[in-house]
Design a protein around this motif. Sequence first.
Motif, PDB file in Angstrom:
ATOM      1  N   PHE A   1       0.636  -1.322   0.132  1.00 34.96           N
ATOM      2  CA  PHE A   1      -0.714   0.475   0.221  1.00 34.96           C
ATOM      3  C   PHE A   1       0.836   1.213   0.161  1.00 34.96           C
ATOM      4  N   CYS A   2       1.681   1.561   0.812  1.00 34.17           N
ATOM      5  CA  CYS A   2       2.735   2.560   1.138  1.00 34.17           C
ATOM      6  C   CYS A   2       3.122   2.167   0.001  1.00 34.17           C
ATOM      7  N   THR A   3       4.148   1.666  -0.592  1.00 35.54           N
ATOM      8  CA  THR A   3       5.006   1.825  -1.637  1.00 35.54           C
ATOM      9  C   THR A   3       4.209   2.086  -3.843  1.00 35.54           C
ATOM     10  N   ASP A   4       2.608   1.892  -2.890  1.00 27.38           N
ATOM     11  CA  ASP A   4       2.349   2.679  -4.040  1.00 27.38           C
ATOM     12  C   ASP A   4       1.663   3.532  -3.866  1.00 27.38           C
ATOM     13  N   VAL A   5       1.192   4.099  -2.789  1.00 28.51           N
ATOM     14  CA  VAL A   5       1.189   5.840  -3.135  1.00 28.51           C
ATOM     15  C   VAL A   5       1.853   6.717  -2.893  1.00 28.51           C
ATOM     16  N   VAL A   6       3.217   6.326  -2.956  1.00 24.07           N
ATOM     17  CA  VAL A   6       3.854   6.904  -2.256  1.00 24.07           C
ATOM     18  C   VAL A   6       4.663   7.387  -3.923  1.00 24.07           C
TER      19      VAL A   6
ATOM     20  N   TRP B   1      -8.441   9.779  -3.146  1.00 24.60           N
ATOM     21  CA  TRP B   1      -8.616   8.345  -4.478  1.00 24.60           C
ATOM     22  C   TRP B   1      -7.861   7.350  -4.726  1.00 24.60           C
ATOM     23  N   VAL B   2      -6.380   7.735  -4.720  1.00 19.47           N
ATOM     24  CA  VAL B   2      -5.001   6.723  -4.499  1.00 19.47           C
ATOM     25  C   VAL B   2      -6.003   5.743  -2.934  1.00 19.47           C
ATOM     26  N   ALA B   3      -5.709   6.435  -2.279  1.00 18.83           N
ATOM     27  CA  ALA B   3      -5.463   5.446  -0.861  1.00 18.83           C
ATOM     28  C   ALA B   3      -7.001   5.086  -1.187  1.00 18.83           C
ATOM     29  N   LEU B   4      -8.013   5.349  -1.735  1.00 22.35           N
ATOM     30  CA  LEU B   4      -9.283   4.175  -1.380  1.00 22.35           C
ATOM     31  C   LEU B   4      -9.080   2.882  -2.718  1.00 22.35           C
ATOM     32  N   LEU B   5      -8.168   3.341  -3.574  1.00 18.48           N
ATOM     33  CA  LEU B   5      -8.456   1.963  -4.834  1.00 18.48           C
ATOM     34  C   LEU B   5      -7.278   1.649  -4.550  1.00 18.48           C
ATOM     35  N   THR B   6      -6.590   2.672  -4.100  1.00 16.21           N
ATOM     36  CA  THR B   6      -4.802   1.082  -4.124  1.00 16.21           C
ATOM     37  C   THR B   6      -5.498   0.105  -2.651  1.00 16.21           C
ATOM     38  N   ALA B   7      -5.652   0.132  -1.595  1.00 17.14           N
ATOM     39  CA  ALA B   7      -6.508  -0.221  -0.288  1.00 17.14           C
ATOM     40  C   ALA B   7      -7.214  -1.701  -1.025  1.00 17.14           C
TER      41      ALA B   7
END
Length: 210
Positions: free
Chosen positions: A47-52, A132-138
């Motif tokens: 999750f953190c890698t994707d969001v960063v 939106w990124v956090a929600l869809l990444t999760a």
Amino acid sequence: MDVFAAGGPYSVLAPAMVVEGPVATFVGGTLVGAGHAALLVVWLLAFCTDVVLDSALFAVGRLARRAGRFPRAARLAERLGFTADRQEALSRKACDHLPSVVAGAKLVDVGAVPAFLAAGWSGVAYRRFAGWVALLTAVRVSVLVGLGVLTGDHLAARLEGLLAQPWLAVLAGLTLAGLLLAARALVGAALRTVRAGGGLLAASFAASPA
């Protein structure tokens, strides 16, 4: 276990997630299912890698808009496929259809780079973008890790002691992830032939570098 002794499987998964996030996330889930990694750590790492990474693309896009002050960012954005002839159209789609643009980028990774660059360039507030990124990444991470866990658990039960070695679990996960990646590529190729009026397919497929 000697290969993973320094930092466990996470020392291998972390850089792999930067290079190929979905496959590495699935492999991480496979390791969890086989008993070689912790579920929470793998989930948070993915999750953190994707969001960063998504936030970094957003920042490059935001800086590229001020090309006079940040010429390097503008050149980098152009090399990544966000060329001058695409800027206005893609940025307008990112501004007007941000949820569908982010969803499309998460569905087909090849569209993430120009889509997130466009979001930054368009002037969309980072808080809105990050939400939106956090929600869809999760959601995506949960699905990929969950599939990996089920696969690893199934393989461990079927092959018993064979997956006692971490590298065998990684190899099994990579094989299945490769099949998943190939299937996703075929779906992406099929979807690229569809002309979409909304922002989802337009930003995710038509915006991909030639």
